[in-house]
Design a protein around this motif. Structure first.
Motif, PDB file in Angstrom:
ATOM      1  N   THR A  71       0.854  -1.183   0.000  1.00  0.00           N
ATOM      2  CA  THR A  71       0.000   0.000   0.000  1.00  0.00           C
ATOM      3  C   THR A  71       0.890   1.233   0.000  1.00  0.00           C
ATOM      4  OG1 THR A  71      -1.918   1.042   1.041  1.00  0.00           O
ATOM      5  CG2 THR A  71      -0.243   0.158   2.514  1.00  0.00           C
ATOM      6  N   ALA A  72       0.351   2.338  -0.447  1.00  0.00           N
ATOM      7  CA  ALA A  72       1.084   3.606  -0.454  1.00  0.00           C
ATOM      8  C   ALA A  72       0.193   4.690   0.128  1.00  0.00           C
ATOM      9  CB  ALA A  72       1.507   3.967  -1.872  1.00  0.00           C
ATOM     10  N   PHE A  73       0.822   5.584   0.855  1.00  0.00           N
ATOM     11  CA  PHE A  73       0.112   6.697   1.479  1.00  0.00           C
ATOM     12  C   PHE A  73       0.732   8.003   1.010  1.00  0.00           C
ATOM     13  CE2 PHE A  73      -0.275   3.065   4.279  1.00  0.00           C
ATOM     14  CZ  PHE A  73      -1.631   3.054   4.576  1.00  0.00           C
ATOM     15  N   LYS A  74      -0.118   8.999   0.751  1.00  0.00           N
ATOM     16  CA  LYS A  74       0.332  10.294   0.273  1.00  0.00           C
ATOM     17  C   LYS A  74       0.220  11.334   1.375  1.00  0.00           C
ATOM     18  CE  LYS A  74      -1.578   9.177  -4.197  1.00  0.00           C
ATOM     19  NZ  LYS A  74      -2.902   9.053  -4.692  1.00  0.00           N
ATOM     20  N   TYR A  75       0.839  12.471   1.119  1.00  0.00           N
ATOM     21  CA  TYR A  75       0.777  13.600   2.052  1.00  0.00           C
ATOM     22  C   TYR A  75      -0.673  13.866   2.428  1.00  0.00           C
ATOM     23  CZ  TYR A  75       1.294  18.306   3.916  1.00  0.00           C
ATOM     24  OH  TYR A  75       1.267  19.402   4.727  1.00  0.00           O
ATOM     25  N   GLY A  76      -0.923  14.069   3.701  1.00  0.00           N
ATOM     26  CA  GLY A  76      -2.274  14.305   4.199  1.00  0.00           C
ATOM     27  C   GLY A  76      -2.954  13.049   4.708  1.00  0.00           C
ATOM     28  N   GLU A  77      -2.412  11.885   4.345  1.00  0.00           N
ATOM     29  CA  GLU A  77      -2.984  10.623   4.805  1.00  0.00           C
ATOM     30  C   GLU A  77      -2.204  10.113   6.020  1.00  0.00           C
ATOM     31  OE1 GLU A  77      -4.705   8.914   0.590  1.00  0.00           O
ATOM     32  OE2 GLU A  77      -2.733   8.242   1.227  1.00  0.00           O
ATOM     33  N   THR A  78      -2.704   9.063   6.633  1.00  0.00           N
ATOM     34  CA  THR A  78      -2.036   8.444   7.765  1.00  0.00           C
ATOM     35  C   THR A  78      -1.592   7.041   7.385  1.00  0.00           C
ATOM     36  OG1 THR A  78      -3.337   9.728   9.350  1.00  0.00           O
ATOM     37  CG2 THR A  78      -2.305   7.726  10.177  1.00  0.00           C
ATOM     38  N   ALA A  79      -0.270   6.832   7.386  1.00  0.00           N
ATOM     39  CA  ALA A  79       0.291   5.515   7.091  1.00  0.00           C
ATOM     40  C   ALA A  79       0.059   4.605   8.283  1.00  0.00           C
ATOM     41  CB  ALA A  79       1.780   5.635   6.796  1.00  0.00           C
ATOM     42  N   GLU A  80      -0.241   3.338   7.997  1.00  0.00           N
ATOM     43  CA  GLU A  80      -0.533   2.381   9.060  1.00  0.00           C
ATOM     44  C   GLU A  80       0.194   1.069   8.796  1.00  0.00           C
ATOM     45  OE1 GLU A  80      -4.435   0.244  11.079  1.00  0.00           O
ATOM     46  OE2 GLU A  80      -4.691   1.969   9.769  1.00  0.00           O
ATOM     47  N   SER A  81       0.843   0.555   9.825  1.00  0.00           N
ATOM     48  CA  SER A  81       1.603  -0.684   9.729  1.00  0.00           C
ATOM     49  C   SER A  81       0.673  -1.887   9.551  1.00  0.00           C
ATOM     50  CB  SER A  81       2.444  -0.865  10.989  1.00  0.00           C
ATOM     51  OG  SER A  81       3.055  -2.130  11.020  1.00  0.00           O
ATOM     52  N   PHE A  82       1.109  -2.826   8.725  1.00  0.00           N
ATOM     53  CA  PHE A  82       0.415  -4.110   8.621  1.00  0.00           C
ATOM     54  C   PHE A  82       0.726  -4.970   9.849  1.00  0.00           C
ATOM     55  CE2 PHE A  82       1.128  -3.371   3.953  1.00  0.00           C
ATOM     56  CZ  PHE A  82      -0.192  -3.362   3.562  1.00  0.00           C
ATOM     57  N   THR A  83       1.965  -4.895  10.318  1.00  0.00           N
ATOM     58  CA  THR A  83       2.488  -5.795  11.339  1.00  0.00           C
ATOM     59  C   THR A  83       2.213  -5.333  12.764  1.00  0.00           C
ATOM     60  OG1 THR A  83       4.255  -6.403   9.812  1.00  0.00           O
ATOM     61  CG2 THR A  83       4.582  -6.983  12.112  1.00  0.00           C
ATOM     62  N   PHE A  84       2.380  -4.038  12.996  1.00  0.00           N
ATOM     63  CA  PHE A  84       2.263  -3.497  14.346  1.00  0.00           C
ATOM     64  C   PHE A  84       0.974  -2.697  14.468  1.00  0.00           C
ATOM     65  CE2 PHE A  84       6.790  -4.073  13.569  1.00  0.00           C
ATOM     66  CZ  PHE A  84       7.148  -4.829  14.676  1.00  0.00           C
ATOM     67  N   LYS A  85      -0.040  -3.330  14.997  1.00  0.00           N
ATOM     68  CA  LYS A  85      -1.339  -2.671  15.162  1.00  0.00           C
ATOM     69  C   LYS A  85      -1.181  -1.440  16.048  1.00  0.00           C
ATOM     70  CE  LYS A  85      -3.194  -5.695  12.620  1.00  0.00           C
ATOM     71  NZ  LYS A  85      -2.970  -5.400  11.225  1.00  0.00           N
ATOM     72  N   GLY A  86      -1.730  -0.333  15.610  1.00  0.00           N
ATOM     73  CA  GLY A  86      -1.624   0.913  16.362  1.00  0.00           C
ATOM     74  C   GLY A  86      -0.460   1.787  15.929  1.00  0.00           C
ATOM     75  N   LEU A  87       0.461   1.252  15.115  1.00  0.00           N
ATOM     76  CA  LEU A  87       1.570   2.060  14.613  1.00  0.00           C
ATOM     77  C   LEU A  87       1.089   2.834  13.391  1.00  0.00           C
ATOM     78  CD1 LEU A  87       4.501   3.026  14.460  1.00  0.00           C
ATOM     79  CD2 LEU A  87       5.034   0.951  13.174  1.00  0.00           C
ATOM     80  N   THR A  88       0.899   4.123  13.578  1.00  0.00           N
ATOM     81  CA  THR A  88       0.438   4.996  12.501  1.00  0.00           C
ATOM     82  C   THR A  88       1.313   6.239  12.458  1.00  0.00           C
ATOM     83  OG1 THR A  88      -1.144   6.159  13.905  1.00  0.00           O
ATOM     84  CG2 THR A  88      -1.971   4.225  12.713  1.00  0.00           C
ATOM     85  N   VAL A  89       1.408   6.833  11.263  1.00  0.00           N
ATOM     86  CA  VAL A  89       2.173   8.060  11.080  1.00  0.00           C
ATOM     87  C   VAL A  89       1.368   8.998  10.195  1.00  0.00           C
ATOM     88  CG1 VAL A  89       4.308   9.072  10.193  1.00  0.00           C
ATOM     89  CG2 VAL A  89       4.368   6.823  11.279  1.00  0.00           C
ATOM     90  N   ASN A  90       1.052  10.168  10.721  1.00  0.00           N
ATOM     91  CA  ASN A  90       0.365  11.191   9.945  1.00  0.00           C
ATOM     92  C   ASN A  90       1.399  11.866   9.049  1.00  0.00           C
ATOM     93  OD1 ASN A  90      -0.730  13.624   9.003  1.00  0.00           O
ATOM     94  ND2 ASN A  90      -2.055  13.818  10.776  1.00  0.00           N
ATOM     95  N   LEU A  91       1.286  11.685   7.745  1.00  0.00           N
ATOM     96  CA  LEU A  91       2.302  12.178   6.821  1.00  0.00           C
ATOM     97  C   LEU A  91       2.370  13.700   6.771  1.00  0.00           C
ATOM     98  CD1 LEU A  91       2.169   9.604   3.908  1.00  0.00           C
ATOM     99  CD2 LEU A  91       3.326   9.509   6.119  1.00  0.00           C
ATOM    100  N   SER A  92       1.308  14.380   7.165  1.00  0.00           N
ATOM    101  CA  SER A  92       1.344  15.840   7.235  1.00  0.00           C
ATOM    102  C   SER A  92       2.320  16.302   8.306  1.00  0.00           C
ATOM    103  CB  SER A  92      -0.039  16.402   7.545  1.00  0.00           C
ATOM    104  OG  SER A  92      -0.939  16.054   6.520  1.00  0.00           O
ATOM    105  N   GLN A  93       2.579  15.473   9.292  1.00  0.00           N
ATOM    106  CA  GLN A  93       3.493  15.835  10.375  1.00  0.00           C
ATOM    107  C   GLN A  93       4.955  15.563  10.038  1.00  0.00           C
ATOM    108  OE1 GLN A  93       1.744  13.663  13.683  1.00  0.00           O
ATOM    109  NE2 GLN A  93       0.732  15.543  14.375  1.00  0.00           N
ATOM    110  N   ILE A  94       5.226  14.634   9.110  1.00  0.00           N
ATOM    111  CA  ILE A  94       6.628  14.364   8.771  1.00  0.00           C
ATOM    112  C   ILE A  94       7.078  15.061   7.501  1.00  0.00           C
ATOM    113  CG2 ILE A  94       6.708  12.202  10.033  1.00  0.00           C
ATOM    114  CD1 ILE A  94       6.623  10.744   7.342  1.00  0.00           C
ATOM    115  N   PHE A  95       6.144  15.386   6.616  1.00  0.00           N
ATOM    116  CA  PHE A  95       6.473  16.123   5.394  1.00  0.00           C
ATOM    117  C   PHE A  95       5.943  17.534   5.535  1.00  0.00           C
ATOM    118  CE2 PHE A  95       5.824  11.744   3.463  1.00  0.00           C
ATOM    119  CZ  PHE A  95       7.166  11.465   3.359  1.00  0.00           C
ATOM    120  N   ARG A  96       6.799  18.489   5.466  1.00  0.00           N
ATOM    121  CA  ARG A  96       6.370  19.894   5.618  1.00  0.00           C
ATOM    122  C   ARG A  96       6.348  20.582   4.286  1.00  0.00           C
ATOM    123  NH1 ARG A  96       4.787  20.791  10.948  1.00  0.00           N
ATOM    124  NH2 ARG A  96       5.827  19.245  12.154  1.00  0.00           N
TER     125      ARG A  96
END
Length: 96
Positions: A71-96
């Motif tokens: 899967t791929a996530f773009k700016y503004g979306e939240t990436a989510e791990s397949f393996t680690f439930k609850g591991l998410t990254v809001n791409l708006s916070q890492i890409f400025r």
């Protein structure tokens, strides 16, 4: 247990479940082809490729030395791990 995987110099001695690579134009080909094949074949479960140029995160889940899910996530979306439930990254916070 993590302590069992550390050698006397405190280096991790095992296969990690998750690898995250931040690519650049100079490493793009190696990360997208060579490392993808290497990680898939050596027992890594999940591989995240962070591309600052297009502000995208691609996530690969490996099973039986093949790509099981992608899967791929773009700016503004939240990436989510397949393996680690609850591991998410809001791409708006890492890409400025």
């Amino acid at each position: 247990d993590l302590d069992e995987k550390l050698n006397q110099q405190d280096y991790y001695m095992g296969t990690p479940a998750l690898v995250v690579e931040i690519i650049s134009e100079s490493t793009k080909r190696k990360d997208l082809i060579k490392k993808l094949d290497l990680y898939m074949s050596c027992g890594i479960q999940e591989y995240w490729i962070v591309n600052p140029a297009n502000r995208q995160v691609s996530i690969y889940l490996f099973k039986d030395q093949n790509i099981h899910e992608y899967t791929a996530f773009k700016y503004g979306e939240t990436a989510e791990s397949f393996t680690f439930k609850g591991l998410t990254v809001n791409l708006s916070q890492i890409f400025r």
